[in-house]
Design a protein around this motif. Structure first.
Motif, PDB file in Angstrom:
ATOM      1  N   ALA A   1       0.841  -1.203   0.000  1.00 49.27           N
ATOM      2  CA  ALA A   1       0.000   0.000   0.000  1.00 49.27           C
ATOM      3  C   ALA A   1       0.874   1.250   0.000  1.00 49.27           C
ATOM      4  O   ALA A   1       0.588   2.217  -0.724  1.00 49.27           O
ATOM      5  N   SER A   2       1.936   1.226   0.777  1.00 46.41           N
ATOM      6  CA  SER A   2       2.844   2.371   0.825  1.00 46.41           C
ATOM      7  C   SER A   2       3.521   2.590  -0.526  1.00 46.41           C
ATOM      8  O   SER A   2       3.639   3.725  -0.992  1.00 46.41           O
ATOM      9  N   LEU A   3       3.958   1.493  -1.146  1.00 46.43           N
ATOM     10  CA  LEU A   3       4.586   1.609  -2.466  1.00 46.43           C
ATOM     11  C   LEU A   3       3.612   2.124  -3.516  1.00 46.43           C
ATOM     12  O   LEU A   3       3.990   2.914  -4.378  1.00 46.43           O
ATOM     13  N   ALA A   4       2.377   1.676  -3.431  1.00 41.02           N
ATOM     14  CA  ALA A   4       1.379   2.150  -4.397  1.00 41.02           C
ATOM     15  C   ALA A   4       1.167   3.654  -4.231  1.00 41.02           C
ATOM     16  O   ALA A   4       1.091   4.389  -5.220  1.00 41.02           O
ATOM     17  N   GLY A   5       1.097   4.120  -2.976  1.00 41.34           N
ATOM     18  CA  GLY A   5       0.948   5.553  -2.722  1.00 41.34           C
ATOM     19  C   GLY A   5       2.163   6.332  -3.186  1.00 41.34           C
ATOM     20  O   GLY A   5       2.046   7.419  -3.761  1.00 41.34           O
ATOM     21  N   THR A   6       3.342   5.768  -2.959  1.00 39.99           N
ATOM     22  CA  THR A   6       4.578   6.425  -3.383  1.00 39.99           C
ATOM     23  C   THR A   6       4.675   6.483  -4.903  1.00 39.99           C
ATOM     24  O   THR A   6       5.088   7.502  -5.467  1.00 39.99           O
ATOM     25  N   ALA A   7       4.288   5.406  -5.568  1.00 42.56           N
ATOM     26  CA  ALA A   7       4.323   5.385  -7.032  1.00 42.56           C
ATOM     27  C   ALA A   7       3.363   6.442  -7.596  1.00 42.56           C
ATOM     28  O   ALA A   7       3.700   7.147  -8.558  1.00 42.56           O
ATOM     29  N   ARG A   8       2.198   6.552  -7.002  1.00 44.12           N
ATOM     30  CA  ARG A   8       1.224   7.558  -7.461  1.00 44.12           C
ATOM     31  C   ARG A   8       1.778   8.964  -7.246  1.00 44.12           C
ATOM     32  O   ARG A   8       1.658   9.828  -8.113  1.00 44.12           O
ATOM     33  N   ARG A   9       2.402   9.190  -6.088  1.00 40.15           N
ATOM     34  CA  ARG A   9       2.977  10.512  -5.802  1.00 40.15           C
ATOM     35  C   ARG A   9       4.111  10.826  -6.776  1.00 40.15           C
ATOM     36  O   ARG A   9       4.231  11.949  -7.265  1.00 40.15           O
ATOM     37  N   LEU A  10       4.958   9.821  -7.073  1.00 40.06           N
ATOM     38  CA  LEU A  10       6.042  10.012  -8.034  1.00 40.06           C
ATOM     39  C   LEU A  10       5.478  10.385  -9.406  1.00 40.06           C
ATOM     40  O   LEU A  10       5.997  11.289 -10.083  1.00 40.06           O
TER      41      LEU A  10
ATOM     42  N   LEU B   1       2.651  11.869 -10.044  1.00 44.04           N
ATOM     43  CA  LEU B   1       2.149  13.246  -9.985  1.00 44.04           C
ATOM     44  C   LEU B   1       3.302  14.254 -10.004  1.00 44.04           C
ATOM     45  O   LEU B   1       3.221  15.296 -10.676  1.00 44.04           O
ATOM     46  N   LEU B   2       4.376  13.948  -9.281  1.00 42.99           N
ATOM     47  CA  LEU B   2       5.526  14.853  -9.273  1.00 42.99           C
ATOM     48  C   LEU B   2       6.193  14.931 -10.650  1.00 42.99           C
ATOM     49  O   LEU B   2       6.650  16.011 -11.068  1.00 42.99           O
TER      50      LEU B   2
ATOM     51  N   LYS C   1       4.654  14.535 -13.536  1.00 40.94           N
ATOM     52  CA  LYS C   1       3.770  15.366 -14.365  1.00 40.94           C
ATOM     53  C   LYS C   1       3.944  16.847 -14.024  1.00 40.94           C
ATOM     54  O   LYS C   1       3.997  17.696 -14.918  1.00 40.94           O
ATOM     55  N   ASP C   2       4.026  17.135 -12.718  1.00 40.59           N
ATOM     56  CA  ASP C   2       4.220  18.512 -12.279  1.00 40.59           C
ATOM     57  C   ASP C   2       5.563  19.056 -12.786  1.00 40.59           C
ATOM     58  O   ASP C   2       5.655  20.213 -13.223  1.00 40.59           O
ATOM     59  N   ASN C   3       6.585  18.215 -12.760  1.00 37.96           N
ATOM     60  CA  ASN C   3       7.903  18.612 -13.250  1.00 37.96           C
ATOM     61  C   ASN C   3       7.847  18.932 -14.745  1.00 37.96           C
ATOM     62  O   ASN C   3       8.418  19.942 -15.195  1.00 37.96           O
ATOM     63  N   GLU C   4       7.185  18.092 -15.509  1.00 39.60           N
ATOM     64  CA  GLU C   4       7.047  18.349 -16.949  1.00 39.60           C
ATOM     65  C   GLU C   4       6.303  19.658 -17.201  1.00 39.60           C
ATOM     66  O   GLU C   4       6.686  20.446 -18.078  1.00 39.60           O
ATOM     67  N   LEU C   5       5.261  19.898 -16.425  1.00 34.45           N
ATOM     68  CA  LEU C   5       4.504  21.143 -16.562  1.00 34.45           C
ATOM     69  C   LEU C   5       5.390  22.347 -16.236  1.00 34.45           C
ATOM     70  O   LEU C   5       5.377  23.354 -16.967  1.00 34.45           O
TER      71      LEU C   5
END
Length: 130
Positions: free
Chosen positions: A95-104, A106-107, A109-113
């Motif tokens: 569960a922690s890895l899934a949350g971390t992967a999702r956050r990565l 998003l980050l 995508k934010d970096n590309e933006l």
């Protein structure tokens, strides 16, 4: 380990070991019983003291078998509890890895933006950033 079914082979070996222990205890009890029966059937001079001694031996073997059975059951229960704890820990890590992967994600995508916005601003002002 698909579907949380990891460790199935370990459980199978534990069950087999438990069944072997039960079979051994049953075999020991049966051997003592047949020993008593054979002595009584073939030897008419078999005394009451002999019967009592064999009965004590049978009870002793039976108690030892029950103790061994209880010992194996305790070992099995400890392994089941350890397996349950490890499974819970693994679920938490997943569960922690899934949350971390999702956050990565998003980050990234934010970096590309941010890169696009920086490039757009750079082109608008015709300047170079160091």
């Amino acid at each position: 380990m698909v579907g949380g079914r990891g460790g199935g082979m370990g459980r199978r070996h534990e069950r087999q070991a438990l069944m072997v222990a039960f079979a051994l205890a049953l075999l020991m009890g049966t051997a003592v019983y047949f020993r008593i029966w054979a002595r009584q059937a073939s030897d008419p001079s078999f005394t009451a003291d002999d019967r009592e001694e064999l009965r004590r031996q049978f009870e002793q073997a039976n108690l030892e078998a029950m103790d061994e059975s209880a010992e194996w059951r305790m070992k099995y229960d400890k392994e089941v509890e350890k397996n349950r704890k490890l499974h819970d820990d693994l679920s938490k890590v997943k569960a922690s890895l899934a949350g971390t992967a999702r956050r990565l994600e998003l980050l990234q995508k934010d970096n590309e933006l941010q890169k696009r916005q920086t490039e757009s601003l750079r082109q608008q002002c015709n300047c170079t950033l160091h």
